[in-house]
Design a protein around this motif. Structure first.
Motif, PDB file in Angstrom:
ATOM      1  N   ILE C  37       0.833  -1.205   0.000  1.00  0.00           N
ATOM      2  CA  ILE C  37       0.000   0.000   0.000  1.00  0.00           C
ATOM      3  C   ILE C  37       0.867   1.253   0.000  1.00  0.00           C
ATOM      4  O   ILE C  37       0.571   2.218  -0.723  1.00  0.00           O
ATOM      5  CB  ILE C  37      -0.965  -0.014   1.210  1.00  0.00           C
ATOM      6  CG1 ILE C  37      -1.997  -1.129   0.992  1.00  0.00           C
ATOM      7  CG2 ILE C  37      -1.669   1.330   1.364  1.00  0.00           C
ATOM      8  CD1 ILE C  37      -2.851  -1.429   2.202  1.00  0.00           C
ATOM      9  N   THR C  38       1.969   1.247   0.748  1.00  0.00           N
ATOM     10  CA  THR C  38       2.812   2.442   0.756  1.00  0.00           C
ATOM     11  C   THR C  38       3.535   2.641  -0.576  1.00  0.00           C
ATOM     12  O   THR C  38       4.043   3.716  -0.848  1.00  0.00           O
ATOM     13  CB  THR C  38       3.868   2.391   1.885  1.00  0.00           C
ATOM     14  OG1 THR C  38       4.595   1.164   1.768  1.00  0.00           O
ATOM     15  CG2 THR C  38       3.221   2.474   3.251  1.00  0.00           C
ATOM     16  N   SER C  39       3.580   1.613  -1.402  1.00  0.00           N
ATOM     17  CA  SER C  39       4.285   1.762  -2.685  1.00  0.00           C
ATOM     18  C   SER C  39       3.347   2.027  -3.859  1.00  0.00           C
ATOM     19  O   SER C  39       3.792   2.288  -4.972  1.00  0.00           O
ATOM     20  CB  SER C  39       5.091   0.501  -2.996  1.00  0.00           C
ATOM     21  OG  SER C  39       5.887   0.132  -1.906  1.00  0.00           O
ATOM     22  N   ILE C  40       2.047   1.910  -3.610  1.00  0.00           N
ATOM     23  CA  ILE C  40       1.110   2.087  -4.725  1.00  0.00           C
ATOM     24  C   ILE C  40       0.807   3.570  -4.939  1.00  0.00           C
ATOM     25  O   ILE C  40       0.551   4.309  -3.991  1.00  0.00           O
ATOM     26  CB  ILE C  40      -0.211   1.339  -4.463  1.00  0.00           C
ATOM     27  CG1 ILE C  40       0.034  -0.166  -4.520  1.00  0.00           C
ATOM     28  CG2 ILE C  40      -1.268   1.716  -5.485  1.00  0.00           C
ATOM     29  CD1 ILE C  40      -1.194  -0.987  -4.238  1.00  0.00           C
ATOM     30  N   ASP C  51       7.622   3.082 -17.711  1.00  0.00           N
ATOM     31  CA  ASP C  51       7.513   4.355 -17.004  1.00  0.00           C
ATOM     32  C   ASP C  51       7.261   4.170 -15.510  1.00  0.00           C
ATOM     33  O   ASP C  51       6.794   5.078 -14.828  1.00  0.00           O
ATOM     34  CB  ASP C  51       6.354   5.185 -17.584  1.00  0.00           C
ATOM     35  CG  ASP C  51       6.549   5.431 -19.067  1.00  0.00           C
ATOM     36  OD1 ASP C  51       7.668   5.810 -19.458  1.00  0.00           O
ATOM     37  OD2 ASP C  51       5.575   5.211 -19.830  1.00  0.00           O
ATOM     38  N   GLY C  52       7.484   2.967 -15.008  1.00  0.00           N
ATOM     39  CA  GLY C  52       7.342   2.754 -13.571  1.00  0.00           C
ATOM     40  C   GLY C  52       5.948   2.374 -13.122  1.00  0.00           C
ATOM     41  O   GLY C  52       5.598   2.557 -11.964  1.00  0.00           O
ATOM     42  N   GLY C  53       5.130   1.807 -14.008  1.00  0.00           N
ATOM     43  CA  GLY C  53       3.792   1.355 -13.612  1.00  0.00           C
ATOM     44  C   GLY C  53       3.587  -0.097 -14.027  1.00  0.00           C
ATOM     45  O   GLY C  53       4.489  -0.729 -14.581  1.00  0.00           O
ATOM     46  N   TRP C 244       6.935  -4.603  -4.760  1.00  0.00           N
ATOM     47  CA  TRP C 244       6.003  -4.779  -3.640  1.00  0.00           C
ATOM     48  C   TRP C 244       4.585  -4.408  -4.044  1.00  0.00           C
ATOM     49  O   TRP C 244       3.633  -5.114  -3.711  1.00  0.00           O
ATOM     50  CB  TRP C 244       6.428  -3.928  -2.437  1.00  0.00           C
ATOM     51  CG  TRP C 244       7.519  -4.553  -1.637  1.00  0.00           C
ATOM     52  CD1 TRP C 244       8.784  -4.081  -1.483  1.00  0.00           C
ATOM     53  CD2 TRP C 244       7.453  -5.775  -0.884  1.00  0.00           C
ATOM     54  NE1 TRP C 244       9.525  -4.919  -0.691  1.00  0.00           N
ATOM     55  CE2 TRP C 244       8.728  -5.972  -0.303  1.00  0.00           C
ATOM     56  CE3 TRP C 244       6.461  -6.724  -0.648  1.00  0.00           C
ATOM     57  CZ2 TRP C 244       9.031  -7.068   0.500  1.00  0.00           C
ATOM     58  CZ3 TRP C 244       6.761  -7.809   0.161  1.00  0.00           C
ATOM     59  CH2 TRP C 244       8.022  -7.977   0.715  1.00  0.00           C
ATOM     60  N   ALA C 245       4.467  -3.296  -4.736  1.00  0.00           N
ATOM     61  CA  ALA C 245       3.131  -2.876  -5.176  1.00  0.00           C
ATOM     62  C   ALA C 245       2.508  -3.964  -6.039  1.00  0.00           C
ATOM     63  O   ALA C 245       1.353  -4.368  -5.834  1.00  0.00           O
ATOM     64  CB  ALA C 245       3.225  -1.570  -5.954  1.00  0.00           C
ATOM     65  N   ALA C 246       3.295  -4.485  -6.985  1.00  0.00           N
ATOM     66  CA  ALA C 246       2.781  -5.515  -7.885  1.00  0.00           C
ATOM     67  C   ALA C 246       2.426  -6.784  -7.114  1.00  0.00           C
ATOM     68  O   ALA C 246       1.394  -7.415  -7.371  1.00  0.00           O
ATOM     69  CB  ALA C 246       3.815  -5.822  -8.960  1.00  0.00           C
ATOM     70  N   SER C 247       3.265  -7.152  -6.147  1.00  0.00           N
ATOM     71  CA  SER C 247       2.998  -8.365  -5.352  1.00  0.00           C
ATOM     72  C   SER C 247       1.707  -8.228  -4.571  1.00  0.00           C
ATOM     73  O   SER C 247       0.897  -9.160  -4.496  1.00  0.00           O
ATOM     74  CB  SER C 247       4.127  -8.605  -4.350  1.00  0.00           C
ATOM     75  OG  SER C 247       5.327  -8.792  -5.019  1.00  0.00           O
ATOM     76  N   PHE C 248       1.520  -7.041  -3.984  1.00  0.00           N
ATOM     77  CA  PHE C 248       0.312  -6.808  -3.200  1.00  0.00           C
ATOM     78  C   PHE C 248      -0.929  -6.927  -4.085  1.00  0.00           C
ATOM     79  O   PHE C 248      -1.901  -7.608  -3.754  1.00  0.00           O
ATOM     80  CB  PHE C 248       0.380  -5.427  -2.551  1.00  0.00           C
ATOM     81  CG  PHE C 248      -0.869  -5.050  -1.817  1.00  0.00           C
ATOM     82  CD1 PHE C 248      -1.195  -5.678  -0.627  1.00  0.00           C
ATOM     83  CD2 PHE C 248      -1.711  -4.071  -2.319  1.00  0.00           C
ATOM     84  CE1 PHE C 248      -2.347  -5.343   0.052  1.00  0.00           C
ATOM     85  CE2 PHE C 248      -2.876  -3.724  -1.643  1.00  0.00           C
ATOM     86  CZ  PHE C 248      -3.193  -4.362  -0.452  1.00  0.00           C
ATOM     87  N   ILE C 249      -0.854  -6.272  -5.245  1.00  0.00           N
ATOM     88  CA  ILE C 249      -2.011  -6.304  -6.151  1.00  0.00           C
ATOM     89  C   ILE C 249      -2.283  -7.734  -6.616  1.00  0.00           C
ATOM     90  O   ILE C 249      -3.425  -8.212  -6.608  1.00  0.00           O
ATOM     91  CB  ILE C 249      -1.765  -5.361  -7.346  1.00  0.00           C
ATOM     92  CG1 ILE C 249      -1.758  -3.915  -6.836  1.00  0.00           C
ATOM     93  CG2 ILE C 249      -2.832  -5.544  -8.412  1.00  0.00           C
ATOM     94  CD1 ILE C 249      -1.151  -2.924  -7.807  1.00  0.00           C
TER      95      ILE C 249
END
Ligand SMILES: Nc1ncnc2c1ncn2[C@@H]1O[C@H](COP(=O)(O)OP(=O)(O)OP(=O)(O)O)[C@@H](O)[C@H]1O
Ligand SMILES: [Mg+2]
Lengths: 284, 263, 269
Positions: C37-40, C51-53, C244-249
């Protein structure tokens, strides 16, 4: 008319799994030929993995990844089996329904988390813990084994729970009616009654641990290094394939196919023996 | 009937299942006489099994049920205990060794014939092989299956016929020398010949153990029992000597039931 | 009395195992949620990997998983129907059933190697088709086994009643038997979809990965899971955060589909 077509299509679909399995074996066997001819059985206990000059020839042996696969699997099984049995016992015999239900769901969710997540979490959060307790540099055989255990526990626990649940309650009651304690009922009635399913679940989990790639890839260290201590980094067959298969050429590539073939055959044997001896009898 | 030949006695006993709003048993008063056979009859759902399962507190395997009143157990040494007061696991184990139970379907454990009978004895701490062998043989003889089993004691009990399995379960329970044995429709899953064998067996063991038997078979109750309790909708509608109940019941309801007018 | 003590100890240890199991679930989910969540950011969903998404990665992963599903569901269901309705009791059916179970547990990396040899090596380039095929090979045996098991739960009387009314076999199968097993099969499909959407190993050298948005299945194809593997091992902080963001999603997607599957079956039965 439509009936015949329908039947034929269903028959064709059913035979497809046979052809895929045979296809996998044939392809791996075919591409492994070069390595098999060059190294023969020595492949199994050769420790070197050294490409020759200009990618010509070289010496390739499967000893390190094979041993790494076996050892990480053994560590995982030694840790996971008692934990999974404990959880299954808790769910079937100890917890009340109101507790067992959410815990059961939680265990099943744990089983559904993709293995790459276990790998990443293990690398950043669990490896430092292992390092501070056992030394080493965090990644290595032990860390990989433990995280692998965490990964297969829910799977094993869920199947064991299901087979323990098949014990008729009158059978348990009649053991209690003779003055047995809960543990004695579990040991003397439930375990023998659901033995087949329990052993089957252990073997299926073993198959899973053997072939697991991503959880181990983050954690085992991925180096061609023979292990001396349990915390040493090394590699396993799936990890070597994951990291190096795509770039390999010629003899090295063929040796990779050889390793894949070994892994495939070993898991085939383990899983079919599980099916045959322990789970197969229950097929209706 | 005098108090001192009782083995158990229920006083104002009520039982409510977990989550149920109404009690399944209401203020039951029932004496169980020593070395006699007490039959419990009544239409389906009237609470016979519930009552039987209270007498060795097997209900306690499942949480949330509630009891009221008393169930006294009179021990051989003359002491008396209200089994509803028991709390410790150890006391439950002792109670169940004193008050055994036989179920409707035979329940052989997945082990050999010998180990089935020796099971309760081993739990009770008997390790000596020759003592075990002696008591297993005695129990199997007592249950009239020694001749059929003596050659195959090491074989799995699951390979026996239903009737043999049921007699094995009786042997297994008798081996512990309980004071009371509770039978919940022990013959309703068996053929007539096996049923006859079990009835004969129950009649024989009553010299050593007091018996409470639930049955839907009126002939069985009248042939076998000394006392009969007729239950109806969670009440003990009538209790008396068996001849009295079957020949000259006090209640109209009892008469209607045993003559087959309902149930 | 030591058998009582032994009993206590074993029960305590069992309870402890459950606590450990749940503990790990919470530990994993807690760190994952916190880091995730802190990385999204909003850009995580709107931009492509370059582009970092992860926009292109999500689309790519779903495209391959859905294509695999479109192949695996009909094939797997038909095979399950054969095993239960046509070949039931035959030696052939029991062999196929066992082989399919073995295939279900085959190492996923080996399936990747197989598809590489079949669909990547000959064409000289990683491609999305190969990724979809690898996922379909993983999914088929799961669908076979669910269909087979769910059809087994349909009472024989239902088939006989259909026959007695003069229905032809394939019509009875489709209109009565499969319909009766619909809920269970749907759950099985959802659960197996949740399983393959999170797979990495079979994609590593089939679809490989693509930084850019593409729908061209003949080209290297964007994959969320393969990207997580790559990003996590990069030394820079931004890449790790994206991992991390991708893993969380990914985990949320998998768990949601999984719970949805369980919900379907609970509501219908
Ligand atoms: N586990 C339970 N939870 C809640 N209620 C129960 C439970 N078991 C039985 N009951 C209820 O308690 C009542 C008595 O049931 P019980 O099984 O004692 O009847 P029974 O006389 O033995 O009947 P049968 O002759 O059919 O065996 C019934 O109304 C039943 O619905
Ligand atoms: Mg009953």
């Amino acid at each position: 008319m439509g009936g015949k077509l329908f039947r034929n299509f269903s028959f064709f679909s059913a035979t497809l799994s046979f052809f895929i399995l045979v296809g996998i074996f044939a392809i791996l066997f075919h591409y492994a030929q070069e390595s098999m001819h060059t190294f023969g059985f020595d492949f199994l206990w050769t420790e070197q993995w050294e490409p020759g000059e200009d990618d010509e020839g070289g010496i390739f042996g499967g000893y390190i990844p094979i041993v790494g696969t076996l050892l990480s699997t053994i560590i995982a099984m030694v840790i996971a089996t008692p934990l999974a049995m404990g959880i299954a016992i808790f769910l079937t015999e100890i917890a009340s329904v109101t507790v067992a239900k959410p815990v059961s769901i939680a265990i099943e969710l744990l089983a559904a988390i993709p293995s790459i997540i276990y790998g990443m979490w293990g690398l950043f959060y669990f490896a430092p813990v292992v390092q501070s307790i056992f030394g080493g540099n965090g990644v290595g055989l032990l860390t990989a084994g433990i995280v692998l255990a965490i990964m297969i526990v829910p799977f094993m626990a869920a199947i064991t729970r299901d087979s323990m649940n098949t014990t008729p309650s009158v059978l348990k009651e009649s053991a209690y009616a003779m003055g047995a304690t809960k543990f004695e009922v579990i040991k003397d009635v439930i375990m023998p009654y659901s033995k087949g399913g329990i052993i089957g679940s252990i073997i299926l989990a073993l198959g899973r641990a053997l072939g697991e790639t991503m959880a181990v890839a983050f954690l085992i260290g991925s180096v061609m290094h023979t292990v001396g201590k349990v915390t040493d980094p090394t590699t396993s067959i799936p990890v070597l394939l994951a990291n190096n298969f795509a770039e390999a050429e010629d003899l090295e590539m063929s040796s990779m196919y050889f390793l894949a073939l070994i892994l495939f055959v070993v898991s085939f044997i383990i899983i079919s023996s599980a099916k045959f001896y322990f789970l197969g009898r229950k097929v209706k | 009937m005098t108090k001192n030949n009782l083995v158990m006695e229920l006083k104002n006993f009520s039982f409510t299942y977990a989550g149920a709003t109404k009690p399944s048993l209401k203020k039951i008063n029932l004496p169980i006489e020593e070395n006699k056979i007490t039959a419990m009859i009544g239409p389906s759902g009237c609470g016979k099994s519930t009552l039987l399962r209270s007498m060795n507190r097997i209900h306690d395997l499942y949480p949330g049920n509630s009891y009221e009143g008393k169930i006294n157990l009179y021990r051989a040494d003359g002491s008396k205990q209200n089994i509803l007061d028991l709390k410790k696991e150890n006391d439950f184990i002792r109670l169940r060794q004193e008050v055994g139970m036989i179920f409707q379907k035979p329940t052989p454990f997945p082990m050999s014939i010998f180990d089935n009978v020796a099971y309760g004895l081993r739990l009770a701490g008997i390790k000596n092989r020759s003592e075990l062998e002696g008591r297993v043989e005695k129990a199997l003889k007592g249950a009239a299956i020694w001749d059929e089993t003596k050659e195959r004691l090491g074989e799995s009990a699951l390979g026996m016929s239903g009737g043999q399995q049921q007699r094995l379960c009786i042997a297994r329970a008798v081996a512990l020398k309980p004071r009371v044995l509770l039978f919940d429709e022990p013959t309703s899953a068996l053929d007539p010949i096996s049923t006859g064998a079990i009835e004969e067996l129950i009649a024989e063991i009553k010299s050593e153990v007091s018996v409470v038997i639930v049955t839907h078979n009126m002939q069985q109750a009248s042939r076998l029992s000394d006392y009969t309790a007729f239950m109806y909708l969670g009440d003990l509608a009538e209790f008396d000597k068996t001849e009295k109940i079957f020949l000259n019941p006090k209640e109209k309801l009892t008469e209607d039931y045993i003559t087959g007018r309902f149930g | 009395m030591n058998r009582l003590i032994l009993n206590k100890i074993i029960l305590l240890l069992s309870t402890l195992s459950a606590v450990i199991g749940i503990g790990f679930l919470f530990w994993i989910l807690a760190t994952l949620s916190y880091k995730g969540i802190t990385s999204i950011h909003w850009a995580t969903f709107t931009k492509d990997l370059v582009d970092g998404g992860i926009r292109n990665l999500l689309v790519g992963q779903f495209t391959m998983a859905l294509m695999a599903t479109f192949v695996a569901v009909p094939v797997g269901m038909m095979a399950g129907i054969y095993l239960r309705e046509y070949g039931h009791g035959s030696k052939l059916a029991s062999i196929i059933r066992n082989l399919s179970d073995v295939m279900m547990s085959a190492p996923s990396i080996v399936i990747g190697v197989f598809v590489y040899a079949l669909l990547v090596d000959p064409f000289g380039s990683y491609n999305g088709w190969a990724g979809a095929v690898a996922l379909a090979i993983m999914m088929i045996p799961i669908i076979i086994s669910t269909t087979d098991n769910m059809l087994a739960l349909v009472p024989t009387e239902l088939r006989e009643a259909g026959m007695a009314l003069g229905g032809s076999k394939h019509k009875i199968i489709l209109q009565i038997v499969v319909r009766a097993a619909k809920v269970g099969i749907t759950t099985g499909i959802l659960l197996s979809f949740a399983r393959i959407i999170g797979e990495t190993a079979p994609l590593l050298f089939t679809s490989a990965n693509n930084q850019f948005f593409t729908m061209d299945l003949g080209d290297q194809f964007p994959s969320l899971t393969v990207s997580i593997y790559n990003l996590a091992t990069y030394p820079d902080e931004a890449s790790r955060e994206l991992a991390w963001a991708a893993s969380f999603i990914l985990t949320m997607i998998v768990l949601t589909i999984n719970l949805l599957g369980r919900f379907v079956i609970r509501n219908k039965k």
